[in-house]
Design a protein around this motif. Structure first.
Motif, PDB file in Angstrom:
ATOM      1  N   LEU A   1       0.708  -1.206  -0.097  1.00 50.94           N
ATOM      2  CA  LEU A   1      -0.077  -0.134   0.067  1.00 50.94           C
ATOM      3  C   LEU A   1       0.809   1.237   0.015  1.00 50.94           C
ATOM      4  O   LEU A   1       1.614   1.502   0.823  1.00 50.94           O
TER       5      LEU A   1
ATOM      6  N   ALA B   1       0.732   5.370  -0.079  1.00 51.06           N
ATOM      7  CA  ALA B   1      -0.171   6.465   0.184  1.00 51.06           C
ATOM      8  C   ALA B   1       0.692   7.869  -0.141  1.00 51.06           C
ATOM      9  O   ALA B   1       1.508   8.209   0.257  1.00 51.06           O
TER      10      ALA B   1
ATOM     11  N   ARG C   1      -1.471  -1.326  -4.269  1.00 50.44           N
ATOM     12  CA  ARG C   1      -2.500  -0.320  -4.037  1.00 50.44           C
ATOM     13  C   ARG C   1      -2.119   0.811  -3.809  1.00 50.44           C
ATOM     14  O   ARG C   1      -1.141   1.203  -3.008  1.00 50.44           O
TER      15      ARG C   1
ATOM     16  N   GLU D   1      -3.396   4.920  -2.273  1.00 52.17           N
ATOM     17  CA  GLU D   1      -4.545   5.311  -1.807  1.00 52.17           C
ATOM     18  C   GLU D   1      -4.095   7.057  -1.663  1.00 52.17           C
ATOM     19  O   GLU D   1      -2.918   7.409  -1.480  1.00 52.17           O
ATOM     20  N   HIS D   2      -5.052   7.862  -1.715  1.00 47.29           N
ATOM     21  CA  HIS D   2      -4.791   9.277  -1.563  1.00 47.29           C
ATOM     22  C   HIS D   2      -5.192   9.673  -0.271  1.00 47.29           C
ATOM     23  O   HIS D   2      -6.310   9.414   0.208  1.00 47.29           O
TER      24      HIS D   2
ATOM     25  N   ALA E   1      -4.768   5.832   5.924  1.00 47.65           N
ATOM     26  CA  ALA E   1      -4.821   4.625   4.491  1.00 47.65           C
ATOM     27  C   ALA E   1      -4.623   3.382   5.271  1.00 47.65           C
ATOM     28  O   ALA E   1      -5.319   2.488   4.824  1.00 47.65           O
TER      29      ALA E   1
ATOM     30  N   GLN F   1      -7.488   2.389   7.553  1.00 50.93           N
ATOM     31  CA  GLN F   1      -8.821   1.862   6.740  1.00 50.93           C
ATOM     32  C   GLN F   1      -8.610   0.687   6.085  1.00 50.93           C
ATOM     33  O   GLN F   1      -9.638  -0.216   5.998  1.00 50.93           O
ATOM     34  N   ARG F   2      -7.354   0.396   5.373  1.00 53.99           N
ATOM     35  CA  ARG F   2      -7.021  -0.955   4.682  1.00 53.99           C
ATOM     36  C   ARG F   2      -7.046  -2.171   5.617  1.00 53.99           C
ATOM     37  O   ARG F   2      -7.385  -3.372   5.244  1.00 53.99           O
TER      38      ARG F   2
END
Length: 300
Positions: A47, A49, A100, A102-103, A109, A112-113
């Motif tokens: 991930l 961000a 992945r 995310e902004h 981020a 949430q993930r």
């Protein structure tokens, strides 16, 4: 010291989410996650961000819309993640890996993930004093995450044990369960440690009352550990009651471990700054990787 092994359900087999920005710490975290995925057959998600600033014109009453990365930046991030996936395919060919983007901030981020993940993994060196006080991605994520959070650091030996910090909260059973599971897949033992703070500032440590209290703590620790010993009979385990503040005791004991497991207690921000929790002591001082697990009842 919490519930026993029979009262805690098995951890589901879910994906491992790794905070990844291409830095050396992030690459170390990714390697740890890939090794874990090899042992558990869990998929890995890298991930990234975007922590992009919001543009505020001079003398403006309201901030302008956020200025998002341009195409060149998007391409650079995509190339970085592509290289990471290619490297993972070479070093860990049996692991399912995806990326992945995310902004938003990394802490938000990841949290949430991690809401439906099995494990969150981040890289991080030991903190400076200021950084430990003000917080970091690892501290923020471990406070708010719903799944265990592993902060990867150090270069431990594969034969080092897994250290479990056992206190008097309901989190103790979750901590021991995670520690035994990690030790079992690594083929190492568990060292269960309970820190007993000396009352009355340490005066007359060897008085009969204190000796009786330590013996009682040792019996309680042995009882809860025995529950997990029955579930993991092949895992060697030792138990120790060490005299001193629990956070300091656990951080010192972590010197000989490959992973230290402790409870991540949710606390108000001011209390976290003024009275650091055990997890804060570990983030500040421990030299090995740290696993912070949430209990069923957060401490307020």
């Amino acid at each position: 010291m919490g519930r026993n092994a029979e009262e805690v359900g098995a951890v589901p087999d879910q994906r491992i989410v790794v905070g990844y920005d291409g830095s050396p710490d992030a690459r170390k975290a990714a390697r740890w996650a890939l090794d874990e995925a090899t042992r558990t057959d869990a998929p890995v998600e890298l991930l990234y961000a975007y922590e992009w600033p919001t543009y505020v014109p001079a003398a403006a009453m309201m901030p302008a819309a956020a200025v998002y990365p341009d195409a060149d930046t998007d391409d650079a991030v995509g190339d970085m993640l592509g290289r990471a996936i290619a490297t993972a395919a070479d070093t860990h060919p049996g692991v399912r890996v995806r990326a992945r983007v995310e902004h938003g901030t990394a802490a938000v981020a990841l949290t949430q993930r991690g809401a439906d993940a099995g494990l969150l993994v981040v890289g991080g060196p030991r903190h400076s004093g200021v950084r430990a006080l003000l917080g970091s991605t690892a501290a923020s994520v471990s406070t708010h995450a719903r799944c265990p959070v592993v902060v990867v650091r150090g270069e431990p030996r594969a034969t080092d044990p897994v250290l479990a910090g056992v206190d008097d909260s309901p989190t103790a059973a979750t901590v021991l369960g995670f520690a035994f599971e990690q030790a079992a897949v690594r083929g190492v033992g568990v060292r269960a440690v309970h820190g007993w703070p000396v009352p009355d500032g340490g005066r007359d440590l060897l008085c009969e009352r204190n000796l009786d209290a330590v013996a009682a703590e040792r019996r309680r620790l042995q009882e809860i550990v025995d529950c997990w010993r029955r579930r993991f009979p092949a895992v060697p385990v030792t138990t120790e009651v060490l005299v001193g503040p629990p956070g300091e005791v656990l951080a010192e004991a972590a010197a000989g471990a490959q992973l230290v497991v402790a409870g991540a207690r949710v606390r108000r921000a001011l209390r976290m700054a003024l009275r650091p929790s055990i997890s804060r002591h570990l983030l500040h001082r421990a030299r090995c990787s740290i696993a912070l697990v949430q209990g069923s009842t957060p401490a307020g």
